[in-house]
Design an enzyme around this catalytic site. Structure first.
Site, short mmCIF file in Angstrom:
data_model
loop_
_atom_site.label_atom_id
_atom_site.label_comp_id
_atom_site.label_asym_id
_atom_site.label_seq_id
_atom_site.Cartn_x
_atom_site.Cartn_y
_atom_site.Cartn_z
N TYR A 161 0.86 -1.19 0.00
CA TYR A 161 0.00 0.00 0.00
C TYR A 161 0.89 1.24 0.00
O TYR A 161 1.70 1.43 0.91
CB TYR A 161 -0.88 -0.01 1.26
N ASP A 254 -13.47 -2.48 0.50
CA ASP A 254 -12.73 -1.74 1.52
C ASP A 254 -13.58 -1.47 2.77
O ASP A 254 -13.26 -0.62 3.59
CB ASP A 254 -12.16 -0.42 0.99
C1 0GY Z 1 -7.51 0.76 3.37
C2 0GY Z 1 -7.09 2.09 3.58
C3 0GY Z 1 -6.74 2.70 4.70
C4 0GY Z 1 -6.42 2.09 5.93
C5 0GY Z 1 -5.76 0.96 6.09
O1 0GY Z 1 -4.53 -0.56 7.29
C6 0GY Z 1 -5.20 0.45 7.34
O2 0GY Z 1 -5.41 1.07 8.38
O3 0GY Z 1 -5.52 0.19 5.05
C7 0GY Z 1 -6.54 4.14 4.57
O4 0GY Z 1 -6.70 4.84 5.58
O5 0GY Z 1 -6.23 4.61 3.45
O6 0GY Z 1 -6.87 0.06 2.59
O7 0GY Z 1 -8.49 0.33 3.94
#
Ligand code: 0GY
Length: 302
Positions: A161, A254
């Site tokens: 990510y 998501d």
């Molecule tokens: C997502 C995006 C987010 C959060 C997370 O691991 C996480 O806390 O992935 C975000 O805040 O962009 O992928 O759900």
């Protein structure tokens, strides 16, 4: 007896939509929601001390009910940063799903082989590396490379990510990972720069040059400036990737949409985004069934 932990969610935190609309688009039978999370409940599965946000609880029962309501059969549950490297809530949700969910965990280099074996038995099939600075403190890349080498023999892959502005710096690191690499949310492009702009072209190049790199065409709600319900400014980005790499794309809700400040997504509208970006029944079949099943349930194909 020690007290159960109790958490106040962050001020301004948007709780997921408790009553989403029924999508007009009906996913083909067996479809997979390949990016979603569970949060807590915090009194059973405490949030990590190092977390950057405190969410509302989003338990497994709600996720599975949403799966059924939206017309999906399976989930890929991704460890969220608020649980750090404690994968217990994830494992609990995988066990509850009884084979109909797979997981992506977050681990450190200190994890033992026995712990990896247990995660594998629970249905974990990959690890996540989070480069989004507001979500996770930077880990040394050498540690990530070490973890990638450890999980490769299990047949697992890496989920990564990052935000598009960071791709030039990450390009070589991502290209050198030894497993399949799944990039979250189309690599988080800045949609004002255009689906054929320099920034997004680099992401397309990454996928062209590395046949092991996949993309989730998820989260128009995070990327869009034009907003719901159509998220029309994200369509050309997702469509370009779906049409160029039809056998390396995944889609996910998501849910429960952590950290969205602008609006609470209607999960039914998100499902209706699918036929905008995968315009034929064949592309939808690859996106929602063939690709996720190849990656997460390959034993069903042998
Ligand atoms: C997502 C995006 C987010 C959060 C997370 O691991 C996480 O806390 O992935 C975000 O805040 O962009 O992928 O759900």
């Amino acid at each position: 007896m020690s007290e159960l932990p109790h958490y106040e969610m962050d001020e301004g935190w948007r709780v997921f939509d408790p009553d989403p609309s029924a999508p007009v688009f009906r996913p083909p039978a067996g479809a997979v929601d390949a990016h979603c999370h569970v949060f807590g409940p915090g009194n059973i599965f405490p949030y990590a001390a190092e977390r950057k946000y405190t969410p509302c609880d989003a338990p497994k029962e709600k996720l599975m009910a949403l799966r059924d309501f939206l017309g999906f059969e399976r989930n890929v549950i991704v460890q969220a940063s608020c649980h750090g490297k404690d994968n217990r809530a994830l494992v609990d949700a995988l066990q509850y799903a009884d084979g109909l969910a797979r997981g992506i965990a977050t681990v450190g280099t200190g994890i033992s082989d026995a712990e990896l074996t247990d995660l594998n038995a629970a249905g974990v099939r990959g690890v996540r590396f989070n480069f989004v600075k507001r979500l996770a403190d930077a880990s040394p890349r050498a540690a990530m490379a070490e973890i990638a080498a450890r999980i490769k023999p299990l047949g697992w892959h890496c989920v990564i990510y990052f935000e598009a502005a960071d791709l030039p710096d990450l390009y070589d690191f991502v290209s050198e990972l030894p497993t399949v690499v799944v990039v979250d949310h189309i690599g988080r492009p800045d949609v004002t720069l255009g689906a054929d702009g320099e920034e997004f072209n680099l992401f397309v190049r990454l996928m062209h040059e590395n046949q092991n790199v996949w993309s989730k065409v998820s989260c128009p709600d995070r990327l869009s400036l034009s907003g719901p319900p159509e998220y029309s400014d994200v369509v050309p980005f997702a469509r370009r990737i779906v049409e160029a790499f039809p056998d390396r794309v995944l889609w996910g809700t998501d849910w429960p949409h952590p950290n969205l400040k602008t609006h609470t997504p209607d999960d039914g509208s998100l499902v209706d985004f699918i036929p905008q970006i995968a315009r034929t029944a064949e592309l939808q079949q690859q996106l929602l069934i063939d690709n996720p099943r190849n990656l997460y349930w390959p034993e069903e194909f042998t």
